[in-house]
Design a protein around this motif. Structure first.
Motif, PDB file in Angstrom:
ATOM      1  N   GLY A  77      -5.178 -43.557  23.715  1.00 31.19           N
ATOM      2  CA  GLY A  77      -4.911 -44.973  23.920  1.00 31.19           C
ATOM      3  C   GLY A  77      -3.461 -45.299  24.208  1.00 31.19           C
ATOM      4  N   VAL A  78      -3.214 -46.606  24.354  1.00 32.37           N
ATOM      5  CA  VAL A  78      -1.870 -47.076  24.708  1.00 32.37           C
ATOM      6  C   VAL A  78      -1.677 -48.488  24.152  1.00 32.37           C
ATOM      7  N   ALA A  79      -0.461 -48.737  23.661  1.00 33.15           N
ATOM      8  CA  ALA A  79      -0.126 -50.021  23.051  1.00 33.15           C
ATOM      9  C   ALA A  79       0.804 -50.834  23.946  1.00 33.15           C
ATOM     10  N   THR A  80       0.795 -52.152  23.705  1.00 34.04           N
ATOM     11  CA  THR A  80       1.672 -53.108  24.382  1.00 34.04           C
ATOM     12  C   THR A  80       1.397 -53.150  25.886  1.00 34.04           C
ATOM     13  N   VAL A  81       0.118 -53.344  26.228  1.00 33.00           N
ATOM     14  CA  VAL A  81      -0.269 -53.345  27.645  1.00 33.00           C
ATOM     15  C   VAL A  81      -0.168 -54.726  28.288  1.00 33.00           C
ATOM     16  N   GLU A  82       0.027 -55.781  27.476  1.00 34.66           N
ATOM     17  CA  GLU A  82      -0.162 -57.137  27.973  1.00 34.66           C
ATOM     18  C   GLU A  82       0.836 -57.550  29.058  1.00 34.66           C
ATOM     19  N   HIS A  83       2.083 -57.076  28.978  1.00 31.50           N
ATOM     20  CA  HIS A  83       3.075 -57.517  29.973  1.00 31.50           C
ATOM     21  C   HIS A  83       2.815 -56.896  31.348  1.00 31.50           C
ATOM     22  N   SER A 112       7.628 -59.528  32.034  1.00 34.80           N
ATOM     23  CA  SER A 112       6.936 -58.806  33.109  1.00 34.80           C
ATOM     24  C   SER A 112       7.815 -58.599  34.333  1.00 34.80           C
ATOM     25  N   SER A 113       9.077 -58.984  34.251  1.00 32.45           N
ATOM     26  CA  SER A 113       9.943 -59.027  35.420  1.00 32.45           C
ATOM     27  C   SER A 113      10.085 -57.684  36.124  1.00 32.45           C
ATOM     28  N   ALA A 114      10.323 -56.618  35.352  1.00 30.65           N
ATOM     29  CA  ALA A 114      10.518 -55.299  35.968  1.00 30.65           C
ATOM     30  C   ALA A 114       9.265 -54.828  36.691  1.00 30.65           C
ATOM     31  N   PHE A 115       8.093 -55.146  36.142  1.00 30.43           N
ATOM     32  CA  PHE A 115       6.842 -54.749  36.778  1.00 30.43           C
ATOM     33  C   PHE A 115       6.624 -55.526  38.077  1.00 30.43           C
ATOM     34  N   VAL A 116       6.942 -56.819  38.055  1.00 31.30           N
ATOM     35  CA  VAL A 116       6.828 -57.633  39.269  1.00 31.30           C
ATOM     36  C   VAL A 116       7.786 -57.124  40.339  1.00 31.30           C
ATOM     37  N   SER A 189       7.143 -64.691  34.980  1.00 36.62           N
ATOM     38  CA  SER A 189       7.373 -63.249  34.869  1.00 36.62           C
ATOM     39  C   SER A 189       8.608 -62.901  34.035  1.00 36.62           C
ATOM     40  N   ARG A 190       9.608 -63.781  33.974  1.00 33.79           N
ATOM     41  CA  ARG A 190      10.852 -63.471  33.259  1.00 33.79           C
ATOM     42  C   ARG A 190      10.864 -64.017  31.828  1.00 33.79           C
ATOM     43  N   ALA A 191       9.762 -64.596  31.371  1.00 29.53           N
ATOM     44  CA  ALA A 191       9.698 -65.132  30.008  1.00 29.53           C
ATOM     45  C   ALA A 191       9.544 -63.993  29.009  1.00 29.53           C
ATOM     46  N   ARG A 192      10.485 -63.897  28.044  1.00 29.55           N
ATOM     47  CA  ARG A 192      10.556 -62.756  27.136  1.00 29.55           C
ATOM     48  C   ARG A 192       9.825 -63.000  25.820  1.00 29.55           C
ATOM     49  N   THR A 193       9.416 -61.901  25.216  1.00 29.62           N
ATOM     50  CA  THR A 193       8.846 -61.964  23.878  1.00 29.62           C
ATOM     51  C   THR A 193       9.899 -62.475  22.909  1.00 29.62           C
ATOM     52  N   PHE A 194       9.467 -63.043  21.792  1.00 31.48           N
ATOM     53  CA  PHE A 194      10.410 -63.651  20.857  1.00 31.48           C
ATOM     54  C   PHE A 194       9.928 -63.452  19.426  1.00 31.48           C
ATOM     55  N   GLY A 195      10.839 -63.605  18.486  1.00 30.23           N
ATOM     56  CA  GLY A 195      10.470 -63.460  17.088  1.00 30.23           C
ATOM     57  C   GLY A 195      11.608 -63.849  16.168  1.00 30.23           C
ATOM     58  N   TYR A 196      11.241 -64.046  14.908  1.00 34.85           N
ATOM     59  CA  TYR A 196      12.222 -64.374  13.879  1.00 34.85           C
ATOM     60  C   TYR A 196      12.885 -63.096  13.381  1.00 34.85           C
ATOM     61  N   VAL A 197      14.190 -63.144  13.185  1.00 32.83           N
ATOM     62  CA  VAL A 197      14.920 -61.984  12.689  1.00 32.83           C
ATOM     63  C   VAL A 197      14.352 -61.527  11.347  1.00 32.83           C
ATOM     64  N   LYS A 198      14.018 -62.458  10.456  1.00 30.31           N
ATOM     65  CA  LYS A 198      13.495 -62.085   9.149  1.00 30.31           C
ATOM     66  C   LYS A 198      12.175 -61.324   9.273  1.00 30.31           C
ATOM     67  N   ASP A 199      11.371 -61.676  10.260  1.00 31.07           N
ATOM     68  CA  ASP A 199      10.110 -60.965  10.470  1.00 31.07           C
ATOM     69  C   ASP A 199      10.361 -59.575  11.037  1.00 31.07           C
ATOM     70  N   VAL A 200      11.317 -59.462  11.956  1.00 36.17           N
ATOM     71  CA  VAL A 200      11.637 -58.169  12.539  1.00 36.17           C
ATOM     72  C   VAL A 200      12.203 -57.231  11.477  1.00 36.17           C
ATOM     73  N   GLU A 201      13.034 -57.758  10.589  1.00 38.69           N
ATOM     74  CA  GLU A 201      13.593 -56.931   9.518  1.00 38.69           C
ATOM     75  C   GLU A 201      12.495 -56.390   8.626  1.00 38.69           C
ATOM     76  N   GLN A 202      11.480 -57.201   8.359  1.00 37.90           N
ATOM     77  CA  GLN A 202      10.342 -56.737   7.565  1.00 37.90           C
ATOM     78  C   GLN A 202       9.549 -55.675   8.318  1.00 37.90           C
ATOM     79  N   LEU A 203       9.388 -55.863   9.629  1.00 41.87           N
ATOM     80  CA  LEU A 203       8.679 -54.872  10.443  1.00 41.87           C
ATOM     81  C   LEU A 203       9.433 -53.552  10.486  1.00 41.87           C
ATOM     82  N   TRP A 204      10.760 -53.613  10.534  1.00 37.78           N
ATOM     83  CA  TRP A 204      11.560 -52.386  10.504  1.00 37.78           C
ATOM     84  C   TRP A 204      11.267 -51.580   9.246  1.00 37.78           C
TER      85      TRP A 204
END
Length: 314
Positions: A77-83, A112-116, A189-204
């Protein structure tokens, strides 16, 4: 009199893109390989001993918690296919083999910019078969608390996405448009993913988002954007959610003729609406150009629903 036929496409040549996986933080490379009419979009892992192809279909979705995952990433399988899927849908690419050297797509700049850019640089090749579409025939809806999503009949392909976040930096935003290659390229196509720093720190701490950085995400802390350049649009957050929705609904396997609306949606609900749609054969039909003539029904037995789980945080 000449009848215009909306023909299936593939890329005119092969192209390779490299970056890092947003969750693994490891190098990731893909090759987009032209394919014949009727193949659809297929992923194949080049790091495995045996070649196993995983079609880009909703029935192959195994997780939606942090991204959209097809199959078992530890195997075929493969992850992060949506972009990438959003770029292929938005730019009108019907058939392609995506060769990938590991379990995760390169995140590039989080959009998705690089793919476009790659698709436009290589160009499209028209094939000798008419394009097929999945036409929505009646409304389908999924509710999850205050969040909901629905598909409606529509003469075209339209996405109407509303988000509503507690932070005043985002708040309630809406993006709605008929999706064409020009609209996708210029507005989404150039709209980027986003998130809260506190959530990313927890994911790390959990071993996820190891490749996340200001180079591939819009980072939010204390109601401000940490990226020095700021956002690319005031409503970049809603635009990225629309981009994600386009990529997730591309897993229907065919371009959709219909209107997709969502409120507080995400990967999980985007997948759920396809599950709901395919549960009811009377809710859709297959049509083909010219004139969108009916060509039959989807073989539901070959598109059995897979479980989607986990909160959406992208």
């Amino acid at each position: 009199m000449t009848t215009y036929v909306d023909r299936q496409t593939t890329l005119a040549d092969q192209v390779t893109l490299s970056g890092i996986g947003v969750h693994s933080g490891k190098p990731a490379s893909i090759s987009l390989v032209p394919a014949e009419a009727g193949v659809g979009i297929v992923f194949t892992r080049t790091d495995q001993d045996s070649t196993i192809e995983v079609p880009a279909l909703w029935s192959k979705v195994s997780a939606t918690a942090l991204c959209t995952v097809l199959g078992d990433p530890s195997n075929e399988g493969v992850a992060t296919v949506e972009h990438l899927m959003a770029a292929l849908f938005g730019m009108g690419v019907d058939n392609l083999v995506v060769e990938i050297d590991g379990p995760e797509m390169p995140v590039m700049d989080g959009s998705s910019s690089a793919f476009v850019d790659a698709i436009e640089q290589i160009g499209l090749k028209k094939l000798d078969r008419g394009r097929r579409y999945l036409k929505v025939r009646k409304p389908v809806r999924v509710d999850n608390g205050t969040a909901w999503c629905e598909l409606h009949p529509y003469n075209g392909t339209r996405f109407d996405i509303t988000i509503d976040f507690d932070t005043p930096l985002i708040g309630r935003q809406q993006y709605a448009a008929d999706i064409t290659p020009d609209v996708f390229r210029e507005d989404l196509s150039r709209a980027r993913t986003f998130g809260y720093v506190k959530d990313v720190e927890q994911l790390w701490k959990m071993g996820f988002a190891l490749g996340s950085s200001l180079e591939n995400s819009v980072a939010i802390a204390e109601d401000k954007v940490l990226n020095p350049e700021g956002t690319r649009w005031p409503d970049e957050f809603a635009r990225h959610k629309a981009l994600d929705a386009i990529g997730d609904l591309a897993l229907a396997g065919l371009p959709i003729l219909g209107l997709y609306r969502s409120y507080k949606g995400g990967h999980k609900m985007n997948h759920a609406i396809l599950v709901k749609l395919f549960e009811d054969p009377s809710a859709f039909e297959l049509v083909e150009s010219p004139g969108f003539r009916k060509v039959g029904q989807v073989d539901k037995g070959g598109l059995a629903a897979a479980a989607a789980f986990g909160p959406d945080v992208s």
